[in-house]
Design an enzyme around this catalytic site. Sequence first.
Site, PDB file in Angstrom:
ATOM      1  N   GLU A 150      31.834  59.236  56.016  1.00  0.00           N
ATOM      2  CA  GLU A 150      30.824  59.448  54.969  1.00  0.00           C
ATOM      3  C   GLU A 150      31.346  60.531  54.017  1.00  0.00           C
ATOM      4  OE1 GLU A 150      27.204  60.893  56.790  1.00  0.00           O
ATOM      5  OE2 GLU A 150      28.242  62.525  57.782  1.00  0.00           O
ATOM      6  N   ARG A 196      19.555  76.149  84.279  1.00  0.00           N
ATOM      7  CA  ARG A 196      19.711  76.297  85.734  1.00  0.00           C
ATOM      8  C   ARG A 196      20.685  77.420  86.086  1.00  0.00           C
ATOM      9  NH1 ARG A 196      18.600  70.246  87.982  1.00  0.00           N
ATOM     10  NH2 ARG A 196      16.350  70.400  87.590  1.00  0.00           N
ATOM     11  N   GLY A 246      26.226  74.817  60.677  1.00  0.00           N
ATOM     12  CA  GLY A 246      25.092  75.468  60.024  1.00  0.00           C
ATOM     13  C   GLY A 246      24.318  76.325  61.017  1.00  0.00           C
ATOM     14  N   CYS A 298      15.665  74.214  59.207  1.00  0.00           N
ATOM     15  CA  CYS A 298      14.623  75.194  58.871  1.00  0.00           C
ATOM     16  C   CYS A 298      15.093  76.053  57.708  1.00  0.00           C
ATOM     17  CB  CYS A 298      14.310  76.052  60.103  1.00  0.00           C
ATOM     18  SG  CYS A 298      13.153  77.389  59.771  1.00  0.00           S
ATOM     19  N   ASP A 313      30.130  65.567  65.055  1.00  0.00           N
ATOM     20  CA  ASP A 313      31.181  65.563  64.028  1.00  0.00           C
ATOM     21  C   ASP A 313      32.520  66.138  64.488  1.00  0.00           C
ATOM     22  OD1 ASP A 313      29.187  64.619  62.384  1.00  0.00           O
ATOM     23  OD2 ASP A 313      28.695  66.589  61.565  1.00  0.00           O
TER      24      ASP A 313
HETATM   25  P1  ATP Z   1      25.166  69.164  62.132  1.00  0.00           P
HETATM   26  O1  ATP Z   1      26.622  69.585  62.025  1.00  0.00           O
HETATM   27  O2  ATP Z   1      24.936  68.231  63.247  1.00  0.00           O
HETATM   28  O3  ATP Z   1      24.571  68.726  60.826  1.00  0.00           O
HETATM   29  P2  ATP Z   1      24.274  71.872  61.761  1.00  0.00           P
HETATM   30  O4  ATP Z   1      23.976  72.917  62.758  1.00  0.00           O
HETATM   31  O5  ATP Z   1      25.493  72.080  60.912  1.00  0.00           O
HETATM   32  O6  ATP Z   1      24.340  70.490  62.535  1.00  0.00           O
HETATM   33  P3  ATP Z   1      22.557  72.424  59.468  1.00  0.00           P
HETATM   34  O7  ATP Z   1      21.455  71.616  58.906  1.00  0.00           O
HETATM   35  O8  ATP Z   1      23.708  72.742  58.593  1.00  0.00           O
HETATM   36  O9  ATP Z   1      23.012  71.663  60.802  1.00  0.00           O
HETATM   37  O10 ATP Z   1      21.970  73.819  59.978  1.00  0.00           O
HETATM   38  C1  ATP Z   1      20.873  73.849  60.890  1.00  0.00           C
HETATM   39  C2  ATP Z   1      19.993  75.025  60.605  1.00  0.00           C
HETATM   40  O11 ATP Z   1      20.726  76.244  60.750  1.00  0.00           O
HETATM   41  C3  ATP Z   1      19.427  75.099  59.190  1.00  0.00           C
HETATM   42  O12 ATP Z   1      18.317  74.256  59.017  1.00  0.00           O
HETATM   43  C4  ATP Z   1      19.040  76.583  59.111  1.00  0.00           C
HETATM   44  O13 ATP Z   1      17.830  76.818  59.781  1.00  0.00           O
HETATM   45  C5  ATP Z   1      20.185  77.236  59.893  1.00  0.00           C
HETATM   46  N1  ATP Z   1      21.187  77.706  58.933  1.00  0.00           N
HETATM   47  C6  ATP Z   1      22.178  76.991  58.354  1.00  0.00           C
HETATM   48  N2  ATP Z   1      22.872  77.730  57.473  1.00  0.00           N
HETATM   49  C7  ATP Z   1      22.283  78.966  57.473  1.00  0.00           C
HETATM   50  C8  ATP Z   1      22.508  80.201  56.767  1.00  0.00           C
HETATM   51  N3  ATP Z   1      23.477  80.324  55.876  1.00  0.00           N
HETATM   52  N4  ATP Z   1      21.683  81.237  57.040  1.00  0.00           N
HETATM   53  C9  ATP Z   1      20.703  81.145  57.955  1.00  0.00           C
HETATM   54  N5  ATP Z   1      20.444  80.002  58.636  1.00  0.00           N
HETATM   55  C10 ATP Z   1      21.210  78.940  58.411  1.00  0.00           C
END
Ligand code: ATP
Length: 326
Positions: free
Chosen positions: A226, A28, A107, A76, A131
């Site tokens: 955990e 929005r 991530g 992914c 987290d």
């Molecule tokens: P949460 O903290 O809730 O687990 P998150 O964002 O840390 O969430 P991740 O599974 O670590 O979750 O990352 C999500 C997505 O970000 C991955 O599936 C991937 O697509 C992308 N990603 C993570 N690390 C990398 C990296 N080093 N290079 C490129 N893409 C990444």
Amino acid sequence: MAEIKCIGILTSGGDAPGMNAAIRAVTRTAIYRGFTVKGILRGYRGLVNDEIIELKSQSVSNIIQQGGTMLKTARCREFETPEGRRTAYEHMTAAGIDALVVIGGDGSLTGASIFAREYNVPIVGLPGTIDNDLGGTDTTIGYDTALNTIMEAVDKLRDTASSHERLFFVEVMGHTAGYLALNGAIATGCEAAIIPEMETEVDQLGELINHGFRKSKNSAIVLVAENPRTGGAMGLAERVKQEFPQYDARVTILGHIQRGGSPTALDRILASRLGEAAIEAILEGQRNVMIGTQNGRIVYVPFQKAIRHDKTIDRDDLDLVRILSI
Ligand code: ATP
């Protein structure tokens, strides 16, 4: 810098209550500021697989109160490869998207940082994770709701723990951070919190048992973050069974229930403020920053600082759990 006309939004990694409120606020505010908005489904997978939809103001009606994410989320692996990111970039530009707002955890922001560097894409991140493990921000979207969910669950466990005079190890999420366990323990009057940040310093279980949790009580609840290295609550209960068989130790793993539910007022307000600030940041020419709050004020945190994992637990809070549970 090319003019930004269209902004893409995605939610990635673990879902967190308040992500919808953030999507609504980003959409929005962007429309209010004259941008068109596209929603990317299933996180980075939607960029790789070309699952992109148009978002209008009405598309985000009635979602502020809903947990989860209307855009869906996913992990992914392909996006972690240069080929995957190239495909993602091609789909993004074909859809006319000039800048991205990425809502997710460390991530997701790591991926955003790499993608932004490789393709010179303007990206602004929002801290979306229960987290609370991102640096440079007081808190993250979803953390308060998860904490309240833990509080309600532990209150219920307290009834049965005290009736049966048992020692309960309750495992909560947190990835490698102990915020949920520590503050959950304070909020529920737990006897102890066992958190990864303290792992290398003391034998937390030994200390707990040696201080004799039954000195003044006939039951106890220990919140355990955990931790794959120690086996979490199960690992601790096993150790108690072997080393202190006199205690009737039980385990409850709260699991994914912590990720669901309607977001609290705090999370909705945080997500709304951060979502609006993300668009203002793009208008100011900011890129490669996560929007956070420090002492309640909006701040721009470089991705590298947000994902560095140097946020520290306040030791006074650990003392608080101990002092208040004597
Ligand atoms: P949460 O903290 O809730 O687990 P998150 O964002 O840390 O969430 P991740 O599974 O670590 O979750 O990352 C999500 C997505 O970000 C991955 O599936 C991937 O697509 C992308 N990603 C993570 N690390 C990398 C990296 N080093 N290079 C490129 N893409 C990444």
